[in-house]
Design an enzyme around this catalytic site. Sequence first.
Site, short mmCIF file in Angstrom:
data_model
loop_
_atom_site.label_atom_id
_atom_site.label_comp_id
_atom_site.label_asym_id
_atom_site.label_seq_id
_atom_site.Cartn_x
_atom_site.Cartn_y
_atom_site.Cartn_z
N ASP A 1 11.49 -1.51 -7.13
CA ASP A 1 10.04 -1.71 -7.10
C ASP A 1 9.36 -0.77 -8.11
O ASP A 1 9.73 0.41 -8.21
CB ASP A 1 9.59 -1.36 -5.67
CG ASP A 1 8.19 -1.80 -5.36
OD1 ASP A 1 7.91 -3.00 -5.48
OD2 ASP A 1 7.38 -0.94 -4.96
N ASP B 1 15.73 -4.91 -1.93
CA ASP B 1 14.58 -4.34 -2.61
C ASP B 1 14.55 -2.84 -2.34
O ASP B 1 14.57 -2.42 -1.18
CB ASP B 1 13.32 -5.00 -2.00
CG ASP B 1 12.23 -5.18 -3.01
OD1 ASP B 1 11.97 -4.24 -3.78
OD2 ASP B 1 11.61 -6.27 -3.01
N GLU C 1 11.24 -3.77 -11.59
CA GLU C 1 9.88 -4.32 -11.69
C GLU C 1 9.07 -3.36 -12.55
O GLU C 1 8.96 -2.17 -12.24
CB GLU C 1 9.24 -4.44 -10.31
CG GLU C 1 7.90 -5.15 -10.38
CD GLU C 1 6.98 -4.82 -9.21
OE1 GLU C 1 6.07 -5.62 -8.95
OE2 GLU C 1 7.15 -3.77 -8.57
N HIS D 1 6.26 -12.87 -4.61
CA HIS D 1 5.41 -12.60 -3.44
C HIS D 1 4.08 -11.95 -3.81
O HIS D 1 3.24 -11.76 -2.94
CB HIS D 1 6.19 -11.72 -2.48
CG HIS D 1 6.48 -10.36 -3.07
ND1 HIS D 1 7.33 -10.19 -4.15
CD2 HIS D 1 5.99 -9.14 -2.78
CE1 HIS D 1 7.36 -8.92 -4.47
NE2 HIS D 1 6.56 -8.25 -3.67
N ASP D 2 3.92 -11.56 -5.06
CA ASP D 2 2.68 -10.89 -5.48
C ASP D 2 1.78 -11.79 -6.32
O ASP D 2 0.76 -11.32 -6.85
CB ASP D 2 3.01 -9.65 -6.35
CG ASP D 2 3.65 -8.54 -5.54
OD1 ASP D 2 3.37 -8.44 -4.34
OD2 ASP D 2 4.43 -7.77 -6.13
C1 GLC Z 1 5.38 -3.96 -6.00
C2 GLC Z 1 5.62 -4.97 -4.90
C3 GLC Z 1 4.34 -5.16 -4.16
C4 GLC Z 1 3.94 -3.85 -3.56
C5 GLC Z 1 3.88 -2.74 -4.61
C6 GLC Z 1 3.87 -1.39 -3.97
O1 GLC Z 1 4.48 -4.40 -6.94
O2 GLC Z 1 6.14 -6.13 -5.44
O3 GLC Z 1 4.42 -6.17 -3.19
O4 GLC Z 1 2.68 -3.96 -2.97
O5 GLC Z 1 5.00 -2.75 -5.45
O6 GLC Z 1 5.12 -1.10 -3.41
#
Ligand code: GLC
Length: 540
Positions: free
Chosen positions: A196, A96, A245, A319-320
């Site tokens: 990310d 990541d 993402e 995980h979110d």
């Molecule tokens: C992404 C991650 C999340 C994190 C955010 C800030 O959305 O998946 O877990 O809190 O970015 O880095």
Amino acid sequence: MTDLSREIVYQIYPKSFQDSDGDGIGDLKGILEHLDYLASLGVTMLWLNPVYPSPQRDNGYDVSDYCAIDPMFGTMEDMEKLIQEADRRGMKIMLDMVFNHTSTEHEWFKKALAGDEHYQKYYFFRKGKDGLPPTNWESKFGGSCWKYVPELDQYYLHLFDETQADLDWQNEEVREELKKILRFWRGKGVRGFRFDVINLISKDAFEDDFEGVGKRFYTDGEQVDAYLQELRADALDDTIITVGEMSATSIENCAGYTNPDRKELSMAFSFHHLKVDYENGDKWTDTDFDFMALKNLFNDWDVKTEALGGWNALFLNCHDQPRSMSRFGDDVNYPDTSAKMLAGVTLTRRGTPYIYMGEEIGMPNAHFESIDEYRDVESLNYYDILKEKGHSEAETLSILARKSRDNARTPMRWSKDGGFSGGDAWIPDARRALPSAEENLQDPDSVYHYYQKLIELRKESPAIQQGTTVPILEDDPQVYAYRRVCPDEEIVCLHNFFGEEAPIDLDLDDYSLLLSNYPQKNETSGLLRPYESRILRKSA
Ligand code: GLC
């Protein structure tokens, strides 16, 4: 060139996967213990959430050193061993990369704070206006996204927590530093990167937003394509799998980022389908999901992405997000059946499927009942915000129980008595205990074995891998259905998203059943049972 349609990614949240040393926190050695379990599931790549040194304000998404391992997760030798051992079993490692921001404990930021102008230019330091922050934008975790630094009489930008300072990608030196990090991990044998919130890296205009909370000024900004192309040209190549993402994006933008001709990313995560239980766009509400909205989004994204030459990452969990089985299935009356139905959705669509740790054994939401059980910074912030807005304690807890990210972060259930750690876990177990991994392995009809069968099917079916998606039964209020069609094969997938029977008006005489989530088959019946999923192939 890797064939993305043949990859199946398994996401590991290291903190909650397996603790090997009894400190209550999962670690790399813990992951090593389960490589055979993962290989026999049939996955081809393991994505690990951040394991770098970090103050853990946002569970590792606040990175203070990108080229090291946090001692709480182990050592660099553990990581090297993990890469080798995974490779021996035919699985690649994906790491990541949190490149939109660094922790405020990163040495670049510490130097910036100490007054070093060179490093201040790595971030967004700006003067305020009339005693107010530079813009009225809100942080994604609540409150202003600007933090005032009295010593500098300036504010810095943090789209997330105030300990996550946004990097200024316009600065070429920043981009060079990030490329070095990618090369470092490639040198270690890492074969994939998850970027990310990567569509937030181009901030073009700092203006007050009078229509929203600032998103439109920094989402899918003008330079995102150029930055991704540069990263790819200078630090990546065709052998590396990348997934971006994407926050609040569009089909057109995602297809653009992932169209191979553009040489940016292999694929993208988008989240519209996981907002179908928001009320008027507000996540923090206690609302049932809108099935028609969900199905229309699946159909739209699959058909349009294909037409535009893009490629999607397919997922219902991460995980979110709350656990899909509790969210779109029924974790009380039909836990196994609904978990299997949802598995069929993820594993038969066009794109690369992602399985999130525990999904393959049907793990439900945490069902926490007290605020003391929560750990996530976003959930804790919103606990206060919701109460300030006038919600009672009970309402607030019920909203958190539905929407909190901690739903996905409870310890992996390896055995009947838990099996995650010999010590006190950093976060409590889910309150609803369903069959553990061990019990799943023993039962040939378990959720785990259904995932295994779906993965095998996907690996041998050209239509599931590459076929065109043709939505069917589009107006049906209970069933999500589509054909996957390629020159040599035609597949039909039917998924009943409800606990009631659903009549289906389709002529399936020429089709034979490949897989279903009910032990007693009823392939010719025009009625789908509660949460029934059927995958059929047209006879040659
Ligand atoms: C992404 C991650 C999340 C994190 C955010 C800030 O959305 O998946 O877990 O809190 O970015 O880095």
